[in-house]
Design an enzyme around this catalytic site. Structure first.
Site, PDB file in Angstrom:
ATOM      1  N   SER A   1      90.305  24.127  75.255  1.00  0.00           N
ATOM      2  CA  SER A   1      90.000  25.137  76.351  1.00  0.00           C
ATOM      3  C   SER A   1      91.466  25.083  77.213  1.00  0.00           C
ATOM      4  O   SER A   1      92.001  23.999  77.391  1.00  0.00           O
ATOM      5  CB  SER A   1      88.839  24.873  77.323  1.00  0.00           C
ATOM      6  OG  SER A   1      89.014  25.502  78.510  1.00  0.00           O
TER       7      SER A   1
ATOM      8  N   LYS B   1      89.915  28.733  73.154  1.00  0.00           N
ATOM      9  CA  LYS B   1      89.275  29.280  74.280  1.00  0.00           C
ATOM     10  C   LYS B   1      90.281  29.209  75.409  1.00  0.00           C
ATOM     11  O   LYS B   1      90.962  28.436  75.682  1.00  0.00           O
ATOM     12  CB  LYS B   1      88.104  28.469  74.717  1.00  0.00           C
ATOM     13  CG  LYS B   1      87.522  28.608  76.317  1.00  0.00           C
ATOM     14  CD  LYS B   1      86.494  27.836  76.390  1.00  0.00           C
ATOM     15  CE  LYS B   1      86.343  27.359  77.831  1.00  0.00           C
ATOM     16  NZ  LYS B   1      85.045  26.331  78.013  1.00  0.00           N
TER      17      LYS B   1
ATOM     18  N   LYS C   1      91.114  30.795  79.461  1.00  0.00           N
ATOM     19  CA  LYS C   1      90.475  31.266  80.792  1.00  0.00           C
ATOM     20  C   LYS C   1      91.018  32.648  81.002  1.00  0.00           C
ATOM     21  O   LYS C   1      92.061  32.951  80.824  1.00  0.00           O
ATOM     22  CB  LYS C   1      91.013  30.094  81.743  1.00  0.00           C
ATOM     23  CG  LYS C   1      90.401  28.886  81.476  1.00  0.00           C
ATOM     24  CD  LYS C   1      88.978  28.659  81.769  1.00  0.00           C
ATOM     25  CE  LYS C   1      88.296  27.400  81.691  1.00  0.00           C
ATOM     26  NZ  LYS C   1      86.774  27.315  81.864  1.00  0.00           N
TER      27      LYS C   1
ATOM     28  N   ASP D   1      86.809  32.442  78.720  1.00  0.00           N
ATOM     29  CA  ASP D   1      85.754  31.944  79.908  1.00  0.00           C
ATOM     30  C   ASP D   1      86.231  32.372  81.112  1.00  0.00           C
ATOM     31  O   ASP D   1      87.466  32.126  81.418  1.00  0.00           O
ATOM     32  CB  ASP D   1      85.882  30.432  79.593  1.00  0.00           C
ATOM     33  CG  ASP D   1      84.814  29.823  80.765  1.00  0.00           C
ATOM     34  OD1 ASP D   1      84.138  30.414  81.369  1.00  0.00           O
ATOM     35  OD2 ASP D   1      84.776  28.371  80.507  1.00  0.00           O
TER      36      ASP D   1
ATOM     37  N   GLU E   1      82.618  33.716  77.618  1.00  0.00           N
ATOM     38  CA  GLU E   1      81.642  32.709  78.524  1.00  0.00           C
ATOM     39  C   GLU E   1      81.579  32.993  79.922  1.00  0.00           C
ATOM     40  O   GLU E   1      82.830  33.357  80.566  1.00  0.00           O
ATOM     41  CB  GLU E   1      82.193  31.487  78.369  1.00  0.00           C
ATOM     42  CG  GLU E   1      81.658  30.194  78.649  1.00  0.00           C
ATOM     43  CD  GLU E   1      82.302  28.873  78.655  1.00  0.00           C
ATOM     44  OE1 GLU E   1      83.310  28.827  77.606  1.00  0.00           O
ATOM     45  OE2 GLU E   1      82.053  27.789  79.351  1.00  0.00           O
TER      46      GLU E   1
ATOM     47  N   ASP F   1      77.278  29.168  80.619  1.00  0.00           N
ATOM     48  CA  ASP F   1      77.751  28.010  81.144  1.00  0.00           C
ATOM     49  C   ASP F   1      77.073  27.684  82.278  1.00  0.00           C
ATOM     50  O   ASP F   1      75.866  27.157  82.445  1.00  0.00           O
ATOM     51  CB  ASP F   1      78.999  27.665  81.244  1.00  0.00           C
ATOM     52  CG  ASP F   1      79.774  26.512  81.606  1.00  0.00           C
ATOM     53  OD1 ASP F   1      78.926  25.778  81.966  1.00  0.00           O
ATOM     54  OD2 ASP F   1      81.004  26.344  81.614  1.00  0.00           O
TER      55      ASP F   1
ATOM     56  N   LYS G   1      76.429  21.287  78.825  1.00  0.00           N
ATOM     57  CA  LYS G   1      77.195  20.132  79.416  1.00  0.00           C
ATOM     58  C   LYS G   1      76.218  19.091  79.916  1.00  0.00           C
ATOM     59  O   LYS G   1      75.254  19.421  80.714  1.00  0.00           O
ATOM     60  CB  LYS G   1      77.973  20.774  80.861  1.00  0.00           C
ATOM     61  CG  LYS G   1      79.394  21.487  80.130  1.00  0.00           C
ATOM     62  CD  LYS G   1      80.101  22.075  81.293  1.00  0.00           C
ATOM     63  CE  LYS G   1      81.371  22.895  80.743  1.00  0.00           C
ATOM     64  NZ  LYS G   1      81.916  23.680  81.904  1.00  0.00           N
TER      65      LYS G   1
ATOM     66  N   GLY H   1      83.276  21.044  77.936  1.00  0.00           N
ATOM     67  CA  GLY H   1      84.170  19.909  78.517  1.00  0.00           C
ATOM     68  C   GLY H   1      84.171  19.917  79.989  1.00  0.00           C
ATOM     69  O   GLY H   1      84.179  21.096  80.693  1.00  0.00           O
TER      70      GLY H   1
HETATM   71  O1  OSB Z   1      83.841  26.363  82.759  1.00  0.00           O
HETATM   72  O2  OSB Z   1      84.187  25.051  80.867  1.00  0.00           O
HETATM   73  C1  OSB Z   1      84.412  25.336  81.995  1.00  0.00           C
HETATM   74  C2  OSB Z   1      87.012  22.597  83.168  1.00  0.00           C
HETATM   75  C3  OSB Z   1      86.344  22.652  84.428  1.00  0.00           C
HETATM   76  C4  OSB Z   1      85.473  23.104  84.896  1.00  0.00           C
HETATM   77  C5  OSB Z   1      84.960  23.976  84.204  1.00  0.00           C
HETATM   78  C6  OSB Z   1      85.350  24.467  82.712  1.00  0.00           C
HETATM   79  C7  OSB Z   1      86.261  23.445  82.250  1.00  0.00           C
HETATM   80  C8  OSB Z   1      86.831  23.493  80.892  1.00  0.00           C
HETATM   81  C9  OSB Z   1      87.349  22.329  80.363  1.00  0.00           C
HETATM   82  O3  OSB Z   1      86.895  24.998  80.316  1.00  0.00           O
HETATM   83  C10 OSB Z   1      87.032  21.893  79.126  1.00  0.00           C
HETATM   84  C11 OSB Z   1      87.796  20.721  78.849  1.00  0.00           C
HETATM   85  O4  OSB Z   1      87.161  19.693  79.148  1.00  0.00           O
HETATM   86  O5  OSB Z   1      88.682  20.693  78.187  1.00  0.00           O
HETATM   87 MG    MG Z   2      82.916  27.522  81.238  1.00  0.00          MG
END
Ligand code: OSB
Ligand code: MG
Length: 370
Positions: free
Chosen positions: A135, A161, A163, A188, A213, A238, A262, A290
């Site tokens: 991510s 992935k 953001k 995401d 996402e 999520d 999660k 994560g």
């Molecule tokens: O939406 O998946 C998410 C990190 C913090 C809060 C929300 C998210 C995330 C990530 C990080 O996408 C995923 C990772 O741990 O690498």
């Molecule tokens: Mg997410």
């Protein structure tokens, strides 16, 4: 298995690289760890709450409060059969699932150690090799993002992935696709859009994404169903999925075609397995999300990902992407094919580096039976 005492501690760990989502940037994690001291074995759990209540309502501070005042006193001194029983014995605190998960998961870890088996076996997992994805947060420039993707693709990661948010989306995705036409790519939004932006979201269809996402409100399932009808791209939920009942509602309403599970968000292994089972029965693929975990939460994510329904690459990546020094030994590593070998060691499968944890600790408190 008697829980003789429960230790809560907060550690601080600076991230190797900042992580930015539609709700903000993180540079240092404040992580709450829970140790369940159980007749000769110590089970460890990690609270995945963020520093601020932006991803969900919880934060490091609220989790500390709820664990210290309610959860730890309710379980300290109890004789428990299992991690599953720990979930069942949680006091009647509404929500605060990340706080509950930290404690429940510590008991699962202790249970696996007491039985002398790996935690993933105790959970019913069967996968021996896990597909790893990354991510990648919002960066300071498009160039910086493209460089980061190139590094992760070269490292072998099986899914990228990124953001997105309004102003950092279509143009960014177009550039990524131009440079990496064949990669498995997701995005995401962490709830950055509203349903009146459906025409804009339809533009995402041209990028052949594996999924989008959580585009809409964090507490909304039905409106995702309306959006999913309009899009060719799979939606994945999520934030909106807090338990197996939400998963069932989302699947029946066709609000998504993929689920992110999660551990913290759903309240621990017991509920995560239930969500997994609902998705599996409906043939909806799941993957493990994560939350910028330290090695302890990471090890638990890997154990969960061994369940058969986790058929898509998760946000389970190498320790070194986040930390200069991780608190487990060995750190999590990823092969050149983007896979993680499941540990055969008992419990969480990775040793805890207690001296390092002690060095990172900023507060600590032990709760004993009343
Ligand atoms: O939406 O998946 C998410 C990190 C913090 C809060 C929300 C998210 C995330 C990530 C990080 O996408 C995923 C990772 O741990 O690498
Ligand atoms: Mg997410």
């Amino acid at each position: 298995m008697r829980i003789e005492a429960i230790t809560l501690r907060e550690i601080r760990m600076p991230l190797v690289h900042f992580f930015e989502t539609s709700f903000g940037r993180t540079t240092e994690r404040r992580i709450l760890l829970v140790t369940a001291h159980c007749e000769g074995v110590d089970g460890w759990g990690e609270c995945t709450a963020g520093e601020h209540p932006f991803y969900n309502e919880e934060s490091t501070e609220t989790a500390w409060y709820v664990l210290r005042e309610y959860l730890a006193p309710a379980l300290a001194g109890r004789d428990l059969e299992s991690g599953r029983e720990a979930a069942f014995r949680m006091p009647a605190v509404r929500g605060h699932r990340m706080a509950k998960a930290a404690l429940e998961n510590a008991v699962w870890d202790a249970e696996a150690q007491a039985l002398g088996i790996p935690l993933w076996k105790l959970l019913g997992g069967t996968r021996k090799e896990l597909a790893a994805g990354v991510s990648i947060g919002i960066q300071d420039s498009h160039e910086q993002l493209l460089e980061k993707i190139a590094v992760e693709v070269a490292a072998g990661y099986q899914r990228i992935k990124v953001k997105v948010k309004p102003g950092w989306d279509v143009e960014v995705l177009a550039k990524i696709r131009a440079q990496f036409p064949a990669i498995l790519l997701s995005c995401d939004a962490n709830s950055a859009y509203t349903l009146d932006q459906v025409a804009h979201l339809k533009e995402f269809d041209q990028f052949r994404l594996l999924m989008i996402e959580q585009p809409l409100w964090s507490d909304e399932i039905y409106l995702h169903a309306l959006l999913q009808r309009e899009l060719a791209t799979n939606l994945c939920l999520d934030e909106s999925i807090l338990h197996a009942r939400d998963a069932l509602a989302a699947i029946e309403l066709k609000a998504c075609r993929i689920l992110n599970i999660k551990l913290g968000r759903v309240g621990g292994f017991t509920e995560a397995i239930r969500v997994h089972d609902v998705a599996l029965a409906a043939e909806v693929p799941v993957w493990c999300g994560g939350m910028l975990e330290s090695g302890i939460g990471r090890a638990h994510n890997l154990a969960l990902s061994t369940l058969i329904g986790f058929s898509l690459p998760g946000d389970v990546s190498a320790s070194a992407r986040y930390w200069k020094e991780d608190i487990i030994e060995p750190g999590v590593t990823v092969s050149g094919e983007g896979t993680i070998a499941v540990s055969g060691a008992v419990g969480r499968g990775y040793a805890v580096r207690e001296e390092l944890i002690e060095r990172f600790t900023v507060r600590k408190e032990t709760i004993r039976a009343k």
